[in-house]
Design an enzyme around this catalytic site. Structure first.
Site, short mmCIF file in Angstrom:
data_model
loop_
_atom_site.label_atom_id
_atom_site.label_comp_id
_atom_site.label_asym_id
_atom_site.label_seq_id
_atom_site.Cartn_x
_atom_site.Cartn_y
_atom_site.Cartn_z
N GLY A 147 0.84 -1.19 0.00
CA GLY A 147 0.00 0.00 0.00
C GLY A 147 0.87 1.23 0.00
O GLY A 147 2.04 1.20 -0.42
N SER A 148 0.32 2.31 0.50
CA SER A 148 1.03 3.60 0.41
C SER A 148 2.13 3.70 1.46
O SER A 148 2.11 3.03 2.50
CB SER A 148 0.04 4.74 0.61
OG SER A 148 -0.50 4.65 1.91
N THR A 149 3.08 4.58 1.19
CA THR A 149 4.19 4.80 2.12
C THR A 149 3.68 5.32 3.46
O THR A 149 4.14 4.88 4.52
CB THR A 149 5.18 5.81 1.49
OG1 THR A 149 5.72 5.18 0.32
CG2 THR A 149 6.30 6.18 2.44
N GLU A 150 2.70 6.20 3.40
CA GLU A 150 2.15 6.78 4.63
C GLU A 150 1.58 5.68 5.53
O GLU A 150 1.87 5.63 6.74
CB GLU A 150 1.05 7.76 4.20
CG GLU A 150 0.59 8.70 5.28
CD GLU A 150 -0.66 9.45 4.82
OE1 GLU A 150 -1.03 9.38 3.63
OE2 GLU A 150 -1.25 10.09 5.69
N GLY B 243 2.27 2.51 5.36
CA GLY B 243 3.38 1.63 5.74
C GLY B 243 4.09 2.12 6.99
O GLY B 243 4.45 1.34 7.88
N GLU C 230 5.68 -3.30 0.98
CA GLU C 230 5.81 -2.94 -0.45
C GLU C 230 5.04 -1.65 -0.64
O GLU C 230 3.81 -1.66 -0.66
CB GLU C 230 5.22 -4.06 -1.33
CG GLU C 230 5.94 -5.39 -1.23
CD GLU C 230 7.30 -5.40 -1.90
OE1 GLU C 230 7.71 -4.37 -2.48
OE2 GLU C 230 7.96 -6.44 -1.84
N CYS D 96 2.51 0.34 -8.75
CA CYS D 96 3.55 0.86 -7.85
C CYS D 96 4.84 1.11 -8.61
O CYS D 96 5.47 2.15 -8.45
CB CYS D 96 3.78 -0.11 -6.71
SG CYS D 96 4.14 -1.79 -7.25
P1 NAD Z 1 -3.35 2.46 1.38
O1 NAD Z 1 -2.08 2.52 2.13
O2 NAD Z 1 -4.31 3.56 1.53
O3 NAD Z 1 -4.16 1.15 1.76
C1 NAD Z 1 -3.60 -0.16 1.62
C2 NAD Z 1 -4.26 -1.08 2.61
O4 NAD Z 1 -3.93 -0.68 3.94
C3 NAD Z 1 -5.78 -1.13 2.55
O5 NAD Z 1 -6.18 -2.47 2.72
C4 NAD Z 1 -6.18 -0.28 3.74
O6 NAD Z 1 -7.47 -0.58 4.25
C5 NAD Z 1 -5.10 -0.64 4.75
N1 NAD Z 1 -4.88 0.34 5.81
C6 NAD Z 1 -5.07 1.67 5.77
N2 NAD Z 1 -4.68 2.24 6.94
C7 NAD Z 1 -4.22 1.22 7.71
C8 NAD Z 1 -3.65 1.16 9.02
N3 NAD Z 1 -3.48 2.27 9.75
N4 NAD Z 1 -3.27 -0.03 9.51
C9 NAD Z 1 -3.42 -1.15 8.76
N5 NAD Z 1 -3.96 -1.17 7.53
C10 NAD Z 1 -4.35 0.02 7.00
O7 NAD Z 1 -2.89 2.25 -0.13
P2 NAD Z 1 -3.80 2.20 -1.42
O8 NAD Z 1 -4.25 3.60 -1.71
O9 NAD Z 1 -4.83 1.12 -1.27
O10 NAD Z 1 -2.78 1.72 -2.55
C11 NAD Z 1 -2.03 2.57 -3.32
C12 NAD Z 1 -0.60 2.57 -2.86
O11 NAD Z 1 -0.09 1.24 -2.84
C13 NAD Z 1 0.33 3.33 -3.78
O12 NAD Z 1 1.18 4.15 -3.02
C14 NAD Z 1 1.14 2.24 -4.46
O13 NAD Z 1 2.40 2.64 -4.92
C15 NAD Z 1 1.22 1.21 -3.40
N6 NAD Z 1 1.52 -0.10 -3.97
C16 NAD Z 1 2.76 -0.63 -3.80
C17 NAD Z 1 3.10 -1.85 -4.36
C18 NAD Z 1 4.47 -2.44 -4.20
O14 NAD Z 1 4.62 -3.63 -4.46
N7 NAD Z 1 5.47 -1.68 -3.80
C19 NAD Z 1 2.15 -2.55 -5.11
C20 NAD Z 1 0.88 -1.99 -5.27
C21 NAD Z 1 0.57 -0.76 -4.69
#
Ligand code: NAD
Length: 478
Positions: free
Chosen positions: A229-232, A234, A251, A285
């Site tokens: 998911g997003s860096t924030e 993460g 990731e 990503c």
């Molecule tokens: P996001 O971080 O908003 O959400 C990802 C997941 O995290 C969701 O299931 C969400 O419900 C969960 N989540 C949110 N807050 C949380 C918390 N505090 N604790 C635990 N879980 C929580 O990301 P997104 O908007 O769904 O995805 C887009 C991002 O993902 C982009 O930045 C993209 O680059 C990244 N991404 C990275 C890869 C990689 O392999 N590096 C692959 C795909 C996407």
């Protein structure tokens, strides 16, 4: 042989899977169709109690699952793969409907997931003797960690879920999966398939948002979080996991640069560069997000990209011949609009913008931007959508410096027929993966991961499998 049994009616409420049982949930979230912007189905929004029960079910299933032989687990995971294949067409329709991607791309996403599953099934982490003397024998074993929390993003829901489930299970762990709240359906369906072919509790799937995600990252019985998911988010997960020192694979986002050298042929490379950015409507990503082009071929490459872009068909994922669908959600679409507005206000030129269907939904035009000031969000931040910033350079040292001047470090590429020179430059890009004349290129046997704000650890390959284990040293005095 398995028989496909997923319901054919997509427009319904989908169940979670907890301890092998279908759980309809007690509260719900709507799931929107990116083509229309209207809710068409719903998914449970797991409560803390439901999340805890999923974790407890995974913990209860762990002793028996981890006690199976490696080969027995591989057989079971392969049956899971076969059952997914049986449901391929229904899963692909679900994925297409909730994510927005064209149907053939949904089919390839499942195919790619199955290729990773099979690759993990072909690997083995066998015990190793590190030292053997008359008096002593020291062995190294890979042991499973326990319950793994798998949290995924909305761009490749099934691929990301399988990337986590398959290695976790092969290595002897049990799993609780939580997909993104805007794309929960195909992953919930995956949970129902798992319940048919795997022992109860080995794969649990819950849906919901931050509340259930945070519970997973904090619960004492979850030993590892594999997050995409997003860096924030993460960073928040890392903080939440720290009191119990959970293992983490993160990731995260990327802002990959591509550098095009002066000897590249614009017309030849334009289609590959286009898809390096615009596959999955730019929601990748490791997409190419900033394109640095030698000034001598800057205009010809801009023209070739615009010409190619004009030939690409945008529309609903189920439409015939559609190559690019809508963006997945409204928030991300609105972010793209703001990013383009900011760039244009700062002096960037839109050199191409496509038409999009006008019926509503989350469509955003394919947009090529030139003369983009380096300080704008489209260059500095992660542009997770169909907008590409194209920037000229005169000196390769300057291009490498600008490519590396980012908080991210996921991927990067260099484009030139002079492969040796291109490779030398690619090796200087600060990123987990660098490519020559392609971007990105993934392989189930090859580790993939980021540095800096792009993440921790890797997925894929033996190294990816190892991340679902701890090393136990057994030291015997004879
Ligand atoms: P996001 O971080 O908003 O959400 C990802 C997941 O995290 C969701 O299931 C969400 O419900 C969960 N989540 C949110 N807050 C949380 C918390 N505090 N604790 C635990 N879980 C929580 O990301 P997104 O908007 O769904 O995805 C887009 C991002 O993902 C982009 O930045 C993209 O680059 C990244 N991404 C990275 C890869 C990689 O392999 N590096 C692959 C795909 C996407």
């Amino acid at each position: 042989m398995n028989v496909a049994v997923l319901p054919t009616n997509i427009e319904r409420s989908w169940d979670m899977t907890i301890g092998g049982q279908a759980e309809p949930g007690t509260r719900h979230i709507p799931v929107f169709d990116p083509v229309t912007g209207h809710a068409f189905a719903q998914a449970p929004d797991a409560t803390l109690d439901e999340t805890d029960r999923a974790i407890e079910a995974a913990a209860a299933a762990f002793p028996a699952w981890s006690a199976l032989s490696w080969d027995a687990r591989v057989d079971a995971v392969r049956s899971f793969g076969a059952a997914i294949r049986e449901e391929n067409s229904q899963l692909a329709r679900l994925l297409c409907r909730e994510q927005g991607k064209p149907l053939d791309k949904a089919v390839s996403e499942i195919g790619a997931g199955l290729a990773y599953l099979e690759a993990y099934c072909s690997m083995k982490l066998a015990p190793e003797i590190l030292k053997e003397t008359e008096k002593q024998r020291i062995e190294q074993h890979h042991r499973p960690l326990g319950v793994v929390g798998a949290i995924t993003a909305w761009n490749y829901p099934l691929l990301l879920a399988i990337w986590k489930i398959a290695p976790a299970l092969v290595a002897g762990n049990t799993v609780v999966v939580k997909p993104a709240p805007s794309t929960p359906l195909a992953t919930l369906a995956l949970g129902r398939i798992a319940a048919r072919v795997l022992p109860a509790g080995v794969v649990n799937v819950i849906s919901g948002g931050t509340e259930s995600g945070e519970r997973l990252t904090q619960h004492e019985k979850v030993r590892k979080i594999s997050f995409t998911g997003s860096t924030e988010t993460g960073k928040r997960i890392m903080a939440n996991a720290s009191p119990r020192l959970k293992r983490l694979t993160l990731e995260l986002g990327g802002n990959d640069a591509g550098i095009v050298l002066e000897d590249a042929d614009p017309k030849t490379i334009a289609p590959d560069i286009f898809w390096a950015k615009f596959s999955n409507c730019g929601q990748v990503c490791a997409a190419l997000k900033r394109l640095y082009v030698h000034r001598s071929i800057f205009q010809p490459l801009c023209d070739a990209l615009a010409e190619f872009a004009a030939s690409v068909k945008i529309g609903p994922g189920l439409g015939a011949g559609v190559q690019v669908g809508p963006m997945q959600n409204k928030a991300q679409r609105d972010r793209m609009a703001a990013t383009v507005e900011d760039a244009v206000n700062a002096g960037a030129k839109i050199i191409y913008q496509s038409e999009v269907p006008q019926e509503g939904g989350y469509f955003f035009p394919i947009t090529l931007l030139a003369d983009v000031p380096e300080h704008t969000a489209v260059v500095r931040g992660e542009t997770f959508g169909p907008v590409l910033a194209i920037l000229p350079f005169d000196d390769i040292e300057d291009a490498v410096r600008r490519a590396n001047d980012t908080e991210y470090g996921l991927g990067g590429s260099v484009w030139s027929p002079n492969i040796e020179r291109a490779q030398k430059i690619a090796e200087r890009l600060e990123a987990g993966s660098t490519w020559v004349n392609q971007h990105p290129s993934m392989d189930p046997h090859v580790p993939f991961g980021g540095i800096k704000s792009s993440g921790l650890g890797v997925e894929g390959g033996l190294r990816g499998l190892e991340e679902f284990t701890y090393l136990q040293i057994v030291n015997v005095k004879k």
